[in-house]
Design a protein around this motif. Structure first.
Motif, PDB file in Angstrom:
ATOM      1  N   VAL A   1     -14.696   7.055 -12.818  1.00 15.60           N
ATOM      2  CA  VAL A   1     -15.050   7.269 -11.421  1.00 15.60           C
ATOM      3  C   VAL A   1     -13.802   7.714 -10.672  1.00 15.60           C
ATOM      4  CG1 VAL A   1     -15.935   6.219  -9.304  1.00 15.60           C
ATOM      5  CG2 VAL A   1     -16.889   5.546 -11.501  1.00 15.60           C
ATOM      6  N   LYS A   2     -13.898   8.822  -9.936  1.00 19.33           N
ATOM      7  CA  LYS A   2     -12.801   9.317  -9.113  1.00 19.33           C
ATOM      8  C   LYS A   2     -13.213   9.209  -7.647  1.00 19.33           C
ATOM      9  CE  LYS A   2      -9.723  13.218  -8.284  1.00 19.33           C
ATOM     10  NZ  LYS A   2      -9.356  14.610  -8.648  1.00 19.33           N
ATOM     11  N   VAL A   3     -12.393   8.512  -6.856  1.00 23.41           N
ATOM     12  CA  VAL A   3     -12.643   8.311  -5.431  1.00 23.41           C
ATOM     13  C   VAL A   3     -11.630   9.132  -4.663  1.00 23.41           C
ATOM     14  CG1 VAL A   3     -12.802   6.641  -3.554  1.00 23.41           C
ATOM     15  CG2 VAL A   3     -13.525   5.989  -5.852  1.00 23.41           C
ATOM     16  N   THR A   4     -12.111  10.088  -3.865  1.00 24.38           N
ATOM     17  CA  THR A   4     -11.246  10.949  -3.058  1.00 24.38           C
ATOM     18  C   THR A   4     -11.279  10.462  -1.613  1.00 24.38           C
ATOM     19  OG1 THR A   4     -11.705  12.834  -4.497  1.00 24.38           O
ATOM     20  CG2 THR A   4     -10.817  13.301  -2.310  1.00 24.38           C
ATOM     21  N   VAL A   5     -10.087  10.299  -1.021  1.00 25.30           N
ATOM     22  CA  VAL A   5      -9.957   9.808   0.359  1.00 25.30           C
ATOM     23  C   VAL A   5      -9.905  11.006   1.288  1.00 25.30           C
ATOM     24  CG1 VAL A   5      -8.605   8.410   1.949  1.00 25.30           C
ATOM     25  CG2 VAL A   5      -8.746   7.777  -0.473  1.00 25.30           C
ATOM     26  N   GLU A   6     -10.734  10.987   2.314  1.00 30.20           N
ATOM     27  CA  GLU A   6     -10.815  12.075   3.283  1.00 30.20           C
ATOM     28  C   GLU A   6     -10.044  11.704   4.540  1.00 30.20           C
ATOM     29  OE1 GLU A   6     -14.694  12.707   4.894  1.00 30.20           O
ATOM     30  OE2 GLU A   6     -14.418  14.890   4.974  1.00 30.20           O
ATOM     31  N   ASP A   7      -9.231  12.636   5.026  1.00 26.05           N
ATOM     32  CA  ASP A   7      -8.398  12.386   6.200  1.00 26.05           C
ATOM     33  C   ASP A   7      -9.256  12.368   7.456  1.00 26.05           C
ATOM     34  OD1 ASP A   7      -6.186  11.946   7.743  1.00 26.05           O
ATOM     35  OD2 ASP A   7      -5.708  14.078   7.944  1.00 26.05           O
ATOM     36  N   VAL A   8      -8.973  11.391   8.342  1.00 23.35           N
ATOM     37  CA  VAL A   8      -9.626  11.314   9.646  1.00 23.35           C
ATOM     38  C   VAL A   8      -8.562  11.066  10.696  1.00 23.35           C
ATOM     39  CG1 VAL A   8     -11.792  10.434   8.717  1.00 23.35           C
ATOM     40  CG2 VAL A   8     -10.027   8.819   9.410  1.00 23.35           C
ATOM     41  N   ASN A   9      -8.883  11.368  11.936  1.00 17.51           N
ATOM     42  CA  ASN A   9      -7.960  11.162  13.051  1.00 17.51           C
ATOM     43  C   ASN A   9      -7.933   9.678  13.380  1.00 17.51           C
ATOM     44  OD1 ASN A   9      -6.208  11.552  15.139  1.00 17.51           O
ATOM     45  ND2 ASN A   9      -7.720  12.470  16.524  1.00 17.51           N
ATOM     46  N   GLU A  10      -6.814   9.029  13.107  1.00 17.23           N
ATOM     47  CA  GLU A  10      -6.709   7.588  13.281  1.00 17.23           C
ATOM     48  C   GLU A  10      -6.008   7.260  14.587  1.00 17.23           C
ATOM     49  OE1 GLU A  10      -5.862   5.580   9.225  1.00 17.23           O
ATOM     50  OE2 GLU A  10      -4.798   7.492   9.217  1.00 17.23           O
ATOM     51  N   PRO A  11      -6.314   6.095  15.165  1.00 19.35           N
ATOM     52  CA  PRO A  11      -5.619   5.694  16.391  1.00 19.35           C
ATOM     53  C   PRO A  11      -4.176   5.305  16.086  1.00 19.35           C
ATOM     54  CG  PRO A  11      -7.069   3.948  15.632  1.00 19.35           C
ATOM     55  CD  PRO A  11      -7.342   5.135  14.756  1.00 19.35           C
ATOM     56  N   PRO A  12      -3.341   5.270  17.102  1.00 22.84           N
ATOM     57  CA  PRO A  12      -1.946   4.871  16.895  1.00 22.84           C
ATOM     58  C   PRO A  12      -1.844   3.460  16.320  1.00 22.84           C
ATOM     59  CG  PRO A  12      -2.237   5.898  19.043  1.00 22.84           C
ATOM     60  CD  PRO A  12      -3.607   5.695  18.480  1.00 22.84           C
ATOM     61  N   VAL A  13      -0.770   3.259  15.578  1.00 23.35           N
ATOM     62  CA  VAL A  13      -0.533   1.980  14.912  1.00 23.35           C
ATOM     63  C   VAL A  13       0.783   1.418  15.436  1.00 23.35           C
ATOM     64  CG1 VAL A  13      -0.189   0.810  12.717  1.00 23.35           C
ATOM     65  CG2 VAL A  13      -1.807   2.715  12.877  1.00 23.35           C
ATOM     66  N   PHE A  14       0.761   0.148  15.856  1.00 20.83           N
ATOM     67  CA  PHE A  14       1.983  -0.506  16.327  1.00 20.83           C
ATOM     68  C   PHE A  14       2.850  -0.882  15.130  1.00 20.83           C
ATOM     69  CE2 PHE A  14      -0.539  -0.876  20.114  1.00 20.83           C
ATOM     70  CZ  PHE A  14       0.376  -0.861  21.148  1.00 20.83           C
ATOM     71  N   SER A  15       4.148  -0.732  15.337  1.00 18.66           N
ATOM     72  CA  SER A  15       5.076  -1.104  14.264  1.00 18.66           C
ATOM     73  C   SER A  15       5.006  -2.588  13.970  1.00 18.66           C
ATOM     74  CB  SER A  15       6.503  -0.692  14.640  1.00 18.66           C
ATOM     75  OG  SER A  15       6.869  -1.301  15.894  1.00 18.66           O
ATOM     76  N   SER A  16       4.680  -3.374  15.007  1.00 20.48           N
ATOM     77  CA  SER A  16       4.484  -4.811  14.827  1.00 20.48           C
ATOM     78  C   SER A  16       3.238  -5.205  15.615  1.00 20.48           C
ATOM     79  CB  SER A  16       5.692  -5.602  15.340  1.00 20.48           C
ATOM     80  OG  SER A  16       5.449  -6.999  15.244  1.00 20.48           O
ATOM     81  N   PRO A  17       2.186  -5.640  14.940  1.00 21.48           N
ATOM     82  CA  PRO A  17       0.955  -5.993  15.675  1.00 21.48           C
ATOM     83  C   PRO A  17       1.170  -7.084  16.705  1.00 21.48           C
ATOM     84  CG  PRO A  17       0.547  -5.845  13.309  1.00 21.48           C
ATOM     85  CD  PRO A  17       2.026  -5.803  13.482  1.00 21.48           C
ATOM     86  N   LEU A  18       2.163  -7.959  16.490  1.00 18.29           N
ATOM     87  CA  LEU A  18       2.445  -9.050  17.422  1.00 18.29           C
ATOM     88  C   LEU A  18       3.943  -9.035  17.725  1.00 18.29           C
ATOM     89  CD1 LEU A  18       1.604 -11.597  18.995  1.00 18.29           C
ATOM     90  CD2 LEU A  18       2.019 -12.919  16.903  1.00 18.29           C
ATOM     91  N   SER A  19       4.262  -8.785  18.979  1.00 17.48           N
ATOM     92  CA  SER A  19       5.665  -8.800  19.400  1.00 17.48           C
ATOM     93  C   SER A  19       5.881  -9.970  20.351  1.00 17.48           C
ATOM     94  CB  SER A  19       6.019  -7.478  20.092  1.00 17.48           C
ATOM     95  OG  SER A  19       5.160  -7.246  21.194  1.00 17.48           O
TER      96      SER A  19
END
Length: 800
Positions: free
Chosen positions: A373-391
């Motif tokens: 089984v080969k699973v191909t990941v499709e690119d989507v526009n993702e929201p910004p990601v914080f470098s640290s979820p909790l500061s």
């Protein structure tokens, strides 16, 4: 004596049935009294001659009759005869019992017995009858009543029947040769003790060469080995049962047997493809289904159940596979987040294995199969990601407005790497204590902070793509407000200090402590002392216990309530902060009368115990008094506002009478609708209670000499009413009992001075109206009268 006689087949069968068990020749009789068979006397010598037996006058043997006789004449059964019968016709034979007269008849002269109906052995196998010989003239028995049996002899007239058919049976597929499937059984209603009419043999008519049946037992067995359910799963057999041991002329019956091959696990699972390929977006949530793969298994039920597992792959821990218990599909589930920028495809090797393997069929090969089984990941526009979820950040509570606290950072995980704008979720900062720079993400203070009001602020920071505002990332900033010494210590509670009059000098009367809203890192340390105005007083002193408490002691004794009931003692409390803060708190000391144990009995300036009603009782009494006063005032006010009648009841009845008619009145000229004489004579109706000693100076509209007032009869009608109204007004003005407010009286009279003038239709033509009513003549005959009245100028002569 002679016995019964029988001819033909009946006699032959009777002899065959009797000779063997009796072991002697001759006829046997039946003893009516004991029911035993006895041998008839004969002249030949017999070895049993010495046996004693009772002689009877008439004998016969057991009779036989064939069932299903189809002849036209009654069937001869046998003959009865008594030695008393000399043939002279004096003896009559009588037959009774089962079927007598209805089935069996007897010739009363000769004793011949015949069957008049067809008999069925399966319905009744034998009949019990009674015979008697009587005198023909007197009907007196010449022989005692005796009983005999007529047996119905069986013929083969019933075919075998399968009472439990049709049959349903099952046998496992791949069974060896001769495996028992089911046993069938047929029954024959014919006599099993006589001949072969009920002896049945079995044979298979339809179902060969797959199955066979044992002729005598009816057991059905497999005739071929390794029958495969996946090739054919059901067979319908036809089984025959034939009597007369299967010989020619025997009767037969059939039944069907449906044989189903039950499944065994003789087939391994097989993937329909050796390679599968699926595409999923990188935003796929965790625990979502990535793909469903199916392995075919020709077996059914539990034999088709299988387990899936991931043998290897380049994404360890990224995926898991489970079995759908209803469809037996393999479900690949996502365990970790996908990131197109990190890894864009995954390769898995999956194995499917039967869950229930039969050891008898291991030779057919491994019961498992593998696929890729080969699973191909499709690119989507993702929201910004914080470098640290909790500061986490810290700010002092004395920080000035605009002070920078810290910085949050987020980035666009996509290859486009768009710019980021920051904002605060104001639902987490309702009072707007903080701001965030939209471009840099620096968080600063927007208001003065108070740690004692809120020591921790939990903010949600939004990071938004500048090119696509719908892509929003969320981060948490936990801001802790550090403490400064900005609160002075105060009393821990409101103390109520009681001092007994008999207190001794140096006695501790109160122990005090303090609290401070601040929270220094090293803990609180409070210092206690009397404030400067009370430092040198002669009554009390203060001792600091060095444990954040202090004790208040008396300096003297002999306190008296009458001299001073309460003492105010100012206490200075200082904390250990930097800079140190202090506060002065007043401790009230009340002097009380105490018993010998030091328990206060009464305190205050007056040294007596109040007696009488409680405060609640006094308030209740006061409320009742106020309620009574209000009620009295209401009664007085209502009496003062009560109206007294200004005119007599008779006068009210006359002037306020309203008479309704359903026709149109004649206006002022109609004097028939109301009695005008009554109104003109109102001056003769007087109330003796009305005061006449005061005559008000009231003007009248109609002037007449003052010497004498004219009678109402000599006045015009309109003047009558005017004078009537003014008369009543004068009466009201001079009445001492009239209320001190205006009273409105309504009179049904329209004066000539009315602005509306007359409402009568009779004088409408006399007015100077410029309205033209000539159009009424065009309305038809129904409006002719109105046209005549209003439509011409000469109409005035009608009312002259």
């Amino acid at each position: 004596m002679t016995g019964w006689r029988c001819s033909g087949i009946c006699r032959a069968l009777a002899l065959l049935a009797l000779l063997f068990p009796l072991r002697e020749r001759g006829c046997w009789g039946l003893n009516p009294s004991s029911g035993d068979l006895e041998k008839s006397p004969r002249s030949d010598p017999d070895p049993w001659e010495g046996l004693h037996r009772n002689k009877r006058s008439w004998v016969w043997n057991q009779f036989f009759v064939l069932e299903e006789y189809t002849g036209n004449e009654p069937l001869y059964v046998g003959k009865l005869h008594s030695d008393v019968d000399k043939g002279d016709g004096k003896v009559k034979y009588v037959l009774s019992g089962e079927g007598a007269t209805s089935i069996f008849t007897i010739d009363e002269n000769t004793g011949d017995i015949h069957a008049t109906k067809r008999l069925d052995r399966e319905a009744q196998a034998y009949y019990t009858l009674q015979a008697q010989a009587v005198d023909r003239l007197t009907n007196i028995p010449v022989e005692p009543r005796s009983e005999f049996v007529v047996k119905v002899q069986d013929i083969n007239d019933n075919e075998p029947k399968f009472l439990d058919g049709p049959y349903l049976a099952g046998v496992p597929e791949m069974s060896p040769l001769g495996t028992m499937v089911v046993q069938v059984a047929a029954t024959d209603a014919d006599d099993p003790t006589y001949g072969n009419s009920a002896r049945v043999v079995y044979s298979i008519i339809h179902g060969q060469p797959y199955f066979s049946v044992e002729p005598k037992t009816g057991v059905i067995r497999t005739a071929l080995p390794n029958m495969d359910r996946e090739t054919r799963d059901q067979y319908v057999l036809v089984i025959q049962a034939k009597d007369m041991v299967g010989q020619m002329g025997g009767l037969s019956g059939t039944t069907s047997v449906t044989v189903t091959l039950t499944d065994v696990n003789d087939n391994p699972p097989r993937f329909t493809h050796k390679n599968y390929q699926y595409t999923v977006p990188e935003s796929l949530p965790l625990q979502s289904v990535v793909a469903r793969i199916k392995a075919a298994d020709a077996d059914i039920g539990s034999n088709a159940e299988m387990d899936f597992r991931i043998m290897d792959g380049d994404g360890p821990g990224m995926f898991n596979i489970t079995t759908d218990e209803e469809t037996q599909d393999g479900i690949i589930i996502l365990l970790k987040p996908l990131d197109f920028e990190t890894k864009s495809s995954f390769s898995l090797r999956i194995e499917a294995t039967n869950r229930n393997i039969d050891s008898n069929f291991l030779s057919l090969g491994p019961f498992s199969d593998t696929t890729s089984v080969k699973v191909t990941v499709e690119d989507v526009n993702e929201p910004p990601v914080f470098s640290s979820p909790l500061s986490k950040m810290v700010v002092s509570e004395d920080a000035r407005v605009g002070t920078s606290i810290g910085r949050v950072s987020a980035h666009d995980p996509d290859n486009s790497n768009n710019g980021i704008r920051y904002s605060i979720d104001r639902n987490t900062d309702l009072e707007r204590f903080f701001n965030v720079d939209a471009m840099s993400g620096v968080i600063s203070t927007a208001k003065s902070l108070d740690r004692e009001a809120n020591s921790v602020h939990n903010l949600t920071i939004f990071a938004m793509e500048s090119q696509d505002p719908t892509q929003i990332g969320k981060g948490i900033s936990l801001i802790t407000v550090s403490d400064i010494n900005d609160n002075a210590p105060v009393f821990a509670i409101d103390y109520e200090t009681l001092l007994c009059e008999n207190a001794l000098p140096g006695q501790v009367i109160q122990t005090i402590s303090a609290v401070d809203k601040d929270e220094p890192l090293s803990g609180h340390r409070f210092y206690f002392a009397l404030a400067a105005p009370a430092a040198g007083n002669l009554n009390f002193t203060l001792r600091d216990n060095k444990d954040n408490t202090a004790s208040v002691l008396t300096k003297r004794g002999g306190f008296r309530r009458r001299e001073q009931p309460v003492y105010r003692l100012p206490v200075l409390i200082v904390d250990s902060g930097s800079p140190a803060l202090s506060s002065t708190n007043t401790l009230s000391v009340r002097v009380c009368d105490c018993d010998s144990d030091g328990v206060a009995l009464s305190c205050g300036a007056v040294a007596y115990t109040a007696t009488g009603l409680s405060t609640g009782a006094l308030l209740a009494i006061l409320g009742c008094i106020m309620t009574l006063l209000v009620m009295v005032l209401l009664i007085v006010t209502m009496r003062r506002r009560r109206k007294e009648p200004l005119i007599l009841e008779e006068e009210r009845d006359i002037r306020e009478n309203i008479v309704r008619y359903d026709d149109e009145g004649g206006g002022e000229e109609d004097t028939e609708a109301f009695d005008m004489v009554t109104l003109r004579n109102l001056n003769v109706i007087r109330d003796p209670n009305v005061r006449r000693d005061v005559t008000p100076d009231t003007p009248t509209f109609f002037h007449y000499p003052s010497t004498s007032r004219p009678s109402y009869k000599s006045l015009p009608d309109n003047v009558v009413f005017r004078e009537f109204i003014w008369e009543r007004l004068k009466d009201a003005d001079v009445d001492p009992s009239a209320p001190p407010y205006d009273s409105l009286q309504t009179y049904a009279f329209e004066g000539s001075g009315s602005v509306a003038e007359s409402l009568s239709s009779l004088e409408s033509l006399s007015t100077d109206s410029d309205q033209n009513y000539d159009y009424l003549s065009n309305w038809g005959p129904r409006f002719k009268k109105l046209a005549d009245l209003y439509g011409n100028s000469d109409g005035t002569s009608v009312f002259s």
